[in-house]
Motif scaffolding. Structure first.
Motif, PDB file in Angstrom:
ATOM      1  N   HIS A   1       0.830  -1.125  -0.054  1.00  0.00           N
ATOM      2  CA  HIS A   1      -0.035  -0.052   0.016  1.00  0.00           C
ATOM      3  C   HIS A   1       0.831   1.269  -0.010  1.00  0.00           C
ATOM      4  O   HIS A   1       0.826   2.200  -0.693  1.00  0.00           O
ATOM      5  N   ALA A   2       1.871   1.409   0.960  1.00  0.00           N
ATOM      6  CA  ALA A   2       2.821   2.498   1.053  1.00  0.00           C
ATOM      7  C   ALA A   2       3.433   2.846  -0.360  1.00  0.00           C
ATOM      8  O   ALA A   2       3.786   3.932  -0.725  1.00  0.00           O
ATOM      9  N   TRP A   3       4.034   1.533  -1.068  1.00  0.00           N
ATOM     10  CA  TRP A   3       4.668   1.697  -2.159  1.00  0.00           C
ATOM     11  C   TRP A   3       3.894   2.190  -3.249  1.00  0.00           C
ATOM     12  O   TRP A   3       4.405   3.122  -4.071  1.00  0.00           O
ATOM     13  N   THR A   4       2.648   1.667  -3.354  1.00  0.00           N
ATOM     14  CA  THR A   4       1.628   2.345  -4.251  1.00  0.00           C
ATOM     15  C   THR A   4       1.441   3.777  -4.050  1.00  0.00           C
ATOM     16  O   THR A   4       1.554   4.453  -5.032  1.00  0.00           O
ATOM     17  N   ALA A   5       1.306   4.066  -2.842  1.00  0.00           N
ATOM     18  CA  ALA A   5       0.798   5.545  -2.398  1.00  0.00           C
ATOM     19  C   ALA A   5       2.070   6.419  -3.038  1.00  0.00           C
ATOM     20  O   ALA A   5       1.816   7.544  -3.409  1.00  0.00           O
ATOM     21  N   THR A   6       3.220   5.877  -2.788  1.00  0.00           N
ATOM     22  CA  THR A   6       4.469   6.694  -3.040  1.00  0.00           C
ATOM     23  C   THR A   6       4.458   6.857  -4.498  1.00  0.00           C
ATOM     24  O   THR A   6       5.037   7.993  -4.951  1.00  0.00           O
ATOM     25  N   TYR A   7       4.404   5.798  -5.168  1.00  0.00           N
ATOM     26  CA  TYR A   7       4.365   5.819  -6.557  1.00  0.00           C
ATOM     27  C   TYR A   7       3.380   6.891  -7.105  1.00  0.00           C
ATOM     28  O   TYR A   7       3.838   7.575  -8.117  1.00  0.00           O
ATOM     29  N   GLN A   8       2.095   6.751  -6.742  1.00  0.00           N
ATOM     30  CA  GLN A   8       1.157   7.645  -7.234  1.00  0.00           C
ATOM     31  C   GLN A   8       1.684   9.147  -6.930  1.00  0.00           C
ATOM     32  O   GLN A   8       1.189  10.210  -7.825  1.00  0.00           O
ATOM     33  N   ALA A   9       2.261   9.400  -5.696  1.00  0.00           N
ATOM     34  CA  ALA A   9       2.505  10.512  -5.384  1.00  0.00           C
ATOM     35  C   ALA A   9       3.610  11.362  -6.363  1.00  0.00           C
ATOM     36  O   ALA A   9       3.952  12.284  -6.741  1.00  0.00           O
ATOM     37  N   LEU A  10       4.574  10.372  -6.722  1.00  0.00           N
ATOM     38  CA  LEU A  10       5.627  10.593  -7.667  1.00  0.00           C
ATOM     39  C   LEU A  10       5.179  10.802  -9.128  1.00  0.00           C
ATOM     40  O   LEU A  10       5.634  11.658 -10.006  1.00  0.00           O
ATOM     41  N   ALA A  11       4.152  10.533  -9.282  1.00  0.00           N
ATOM     42  CA  ALA A  11       3.480  10.587 -10.791  1.00  0.00           C
ATOM     43  C   ALA A  11       2.879  11.998 -11.038  1.00  0.00           C
ATOM     44  O   ALA A  11       2.606  12.470 -12.189  1.00  0.00           O
TER      45      ALA A  11
END
Length: 77
Positions: A15-25
């Motif tokens: 979950h944290a990985w996905t949220a971080t990836y989306q924030a980078l997008a």
């Protein structure tokens, strides 16, 4: 509502990985370096997690489980 085949800590990391990836997008995030470092750290934790170390093919299922979990949370609240 997470899948019982994955430990809770592993699903939380995903979950944290996905949220971080989306924030980078996001176009030019203010804390780009912090997010990149966090994504790298989370990626390492996912890669070296004991549950996935012997089951590399389970990674897509983990992502799907985390996505279902997130969708369920959005629908509930």
């Amino acid at each position: 509502m997470s899948d019982r085949s994955f430990p809770d800590d592993l699903v939380r990391i995903q979950h944290a990985w996905t949220a971080t990836y989306q924030a980078l997008a996001v176009c030019r995030p203010a804390d780009n370096t912090v997010l990149r470092r966090r994504l790298l750290r989370l990626s390492a934790r996912l890669f070296w997690h004991p549950h996935l170390a012997s089951r590399p093919a389970a990674r897509p299922a983990l992502r799907a489980t985390a996505d279902r979990d997130t969708a369920g949370r959005r629908a509930a609240g």
